[in-house]
Design a protein around this motif. Structure first.
Motif, PDB file in Angstrom:
ATOM      1  N   ASN A 163       0.620   3.824  -3.017  1.00  0.00           N
ATOM      2  CA  ASN A 163       0.260   5.215  -2.730  1.00  0.00           C
ATOM      3  C   ASN A 163       1.337   6.180  -3.181  1.00  0.00           C
ATOM      4  O   ASN A 163       1.050   7.337  -3.487  1.00  0.00           O
ATOM      5  CB  ASN A 163      -0.022   5.397  -1.238  1.00  0.00           C
ATOM      6  CG  ASN A 163      -1.394   4.905  -0.859  1.00  0.00           C
ATOM      7  OD1 ASN A 163      -2.324   4.959  -1.648  1.00  0.00           O
ATOM      8  ND2 ASN A 163      -1.515   4.414   0.350  1.00  0.00           N
ATOM      9  N   THR A 191      -8.179   4.107   7.195  1.00  0.00           N
ATOM     10  CA  THR A 191      -7.684   5.468   7.368  1.00  0.00           C
ATOM     11  C   THR A 191      -7.965   5.986   8.779  1.00  0.00           C
ATOM     12  O   THR A 191      -7.091   6.572   9.425  1.00  0.00           O
ATOM     13  CB  THR A 191      -8.333   6.401   6.330  1.00  0.00           C
ATOM     14  OG1 THR A 191      -8.009   5.935   5.019  1.00  0.00           O
ATOM     15  CG2 THR A 191      -7.858   7.827   6.492  1.00  0.00           C
ATOM     16  N   ASN A 199      -8.923   5.513  -3.723  1.00  0.00           N
ATOM     17  CA  ASN A 199      -8.442   4.703  -2.601  1.00  0.00           C
ATOM     18  C   ASN A 199      -8.959   3.273  -2.687  1.00  0.00           C
ATOM     19  O   ASN A 199      -8.226   2.318  -2.408  1.00  0.00           O
ATOM     20  CB  ASN A 199      -8.850   5.328  -1.269  1.00  0.00           C
ATOM     21  CG  ASN A 199      -8.047   6.552  -0.938  1.00  0.00           C
ATOM     22  OD1 ASN A 199      -6.967   6.759  -1.454  1.00  0.00           O
ATOM     23  ND2 ASN A 199      -8.580   7.371  -0.050  1.00  0.00           N
ATOM     24  N   LEU A 202     -11.764  10.883  -4.761  1.00  0.00           N
ATOM     25  CA  LEU A 202     -10.548  10.343  -4.150  1.00  0.00           C
ATOM     26  C   LEU A 202     -10.853   9.079  -3.349  1.00  0.00           C
ATOM     27  O   LEU A 202      -9.986   8.207  -3.213  1.00  0.00           O
ATOM     28  CB  LEU A 202      -9.880  11.391  -3.267  1.00  0.00           C
ATOM     29  CG  LEU A 202      -9.288  12.584  -4.009  1.00  0.00           C
ATOM     30  CD1 LEU A 202      -8.801  13.629  -3.019  1.00  0.00           C
ATOM     31  CD2 LEU A 202      -8.171  12.160  -4.929  1.00  0.00           C
ATOM     32  N   LEU A 203     -12.069   8.957  -2.829  1.00  0.00           N
ATOM     33  CA  LEU A 203     -12.471   7.723  -2.154  1.00  0.00           C
ATOM     34  C   LEU A 203     -12.494   6.549  -3.125  1.00  0.00           C
ATOM     35  O   LEU A 203     -12.106   5.432  -2.772  1.00  0.00           O
ATOM     36  CB  LEU A 203     -13.838   7.896  -1.504  1.00  0.00           C
ATOM     37  CG  LEU A 203     -13.940   8.945  -0.401  1.00  0.00           C
ATOM     38  CD1 LEU A 203     -15.394   9.114   0.019  1.00  0.00           C
ATOM     39  CD2 LEU A 203     -13.070   8.575   0.768  1.00  0.00           C
ATOM     40  N   LYS A 242      -0.969   6.162  -7.059  1.00  0.00           N
ATOM     41  CA  LYS A 242      -2.010   7.114  -6.674  1.00  0.00           C
ATOM     42  C   LYS A 242      -1.825   8.501  -7.289  1.00  0.00           C
ATOM     43  O   LYS A 242      -2.811   9.082  -7.767  1.00  0.00           O
ATOM     44  CB  LYS A 242      -2.109   7.205  -5.156  1.00  0.00           C
ATOM     45  CG  LYS A 242      -3.308   7.989  -4.685  1.00  0.00           C
ATOM     46  CD  LYS A 242      -3.461   7.926  -3.189  1.00  0.00           C
ATOM     47  CE  LYS A 242      -4.687   8.690  -2.760  1.00  0.00           C
ATOM     48  NZ  LYS A 242      -4.871   8.605  -1.300  1.00  0.00           N
ATOM     49  N   LEU A 266       0.828  -1.209   0.000  1.00  0.00           N
ATOM     50  CA  LEU A 266       0.000   0.000   0.000  1.00  0.00           C
ATOM     51  C   LEU A 266       0.864   1.262   0.000  1.00  0.00           C
ATOM     52  O   LEU A 266       0.531   2.243  -0.673  1.00  0.00           O
ATOM     53  CB  LEU A 266      -0.941   0.014   1.196  1.00  0.00           C
ATOM     54  CG  LEU A 266      -2.159  -0.903   1.113  1.00  0.00           C
ATOM     55  CD1 LEU A 266      -2.943  -0.877   2.411  1.00  0.00           C
ATOM     56  CD2 LEU A 266      -3.039  -0.537  -0.053  1.00  0.00           C
ATOM     57  N   ILE A 290      -6.988   1.418  -5.279  1.00  0.00           N
ATOM     58  CA  ILE A 290      -5.673   1.054  -4.748  1.00  0.00           C
ATOM     59  C   ILE A 290      -5.801  -0.196  -3.863  1.00  0.00           C
ATOM     60  O   ILE A 290      -4.963  -1.108  -3.942  1.00  0.00           O
ATOM     61  CB  ILE A 290      -5.054   2.232  -3.956  1.00  0.00           C
ATOM     62  CG1 ILE A 290      -4.768   3.412  -4.876  1.00  0.00           C
ATOM     63  CG2 ILE A 290      -3.805   1.804  -3.201  1.00  0.00           C
ATOM     64  CD1 ILE A 290      -3.661   3.207  -5.859  1.00  0.00           C
ATOM     65  N   SER A 306     -10.990   0.995   3.024  1.00  0.00           N
ATOM     66  CA  SER A 306     -10.097   2.150   2.937  1.00  0.00           C
ATOM     67  C   SER A 306     -10.510   3.242   3.926  1.00  0.00           C
ATOM     68  O   SER A 306      -9.658   3.876   4.556  1.00  0.00           O
ATOM     69  CB  SER A 306     -10.047   2.705   1.514  1.00  0.00           C
ATOM     70  OG  SER A 306     -11.256   3.317   1.150  1.00  0.00           O
TER      71      SER A 306
END
Length: 116
Positions: free
Chosen positions: A43, A100, A70, A66-67, A47, A39, A73, A96
């Motif tokens: 990222n 976070t 994520n 952006l969610l 990303k 990750l 990813i 995600s």
């Protein structure tokens, strides 16, 4: 040293998050460590490219896209790390978000903030 501590805290947060969510499975702590490393690499490398390519959608949705990035990813990491399984896009999105929040709390408790 700070990077290794951040990886350990992120791996522990991933294990805790996978324990809470039924649609996400992590085999063991070694898998969680590999997941945290993958990750971090995704990222760092993938990303920013996705953010630039989807900038119009991100602006149009006031940053909510952006969610989705994520979640993509997380799904990519599930393809790369054996022992880490996500049941679908919805679970990747929830994972995600929860990861976070949990890792943010754990990083603040461990003293591994971005300003260190």
């Amino acid at each position: 040293m700070n990077f290794l501590l951040r990886l350990l805290v992120t791996a522990l947060a991933a294990m805790l998050t996978a324990y809470v969510l039924p649609g996400v499975r992590i085999k063991d702590f070694i898998t969680a460590l590999v997941l945290a490393l993958v990750l971090a690499i995704l990222n760092m490398l993938v990303k920013p490219v996705l953010v630039i390519l989807t900038l119009p959608a991100t602006i149009l949705t006031l940053g909510l896209f952006l969610l989705v990035i994520n979640a993509i990813i997380i799904l990519l990491a599930s393809k790369l790390v054996s022992g880490f399984k996500v049941d679908g896009f919805f679970w990747a999105l929830i994972f995600s978000l929860v990861l976070t929040i949990v890792s943010g709390i754990m990083h603040s408790l461990a003293g591994t903030g971005a300003d260190d």
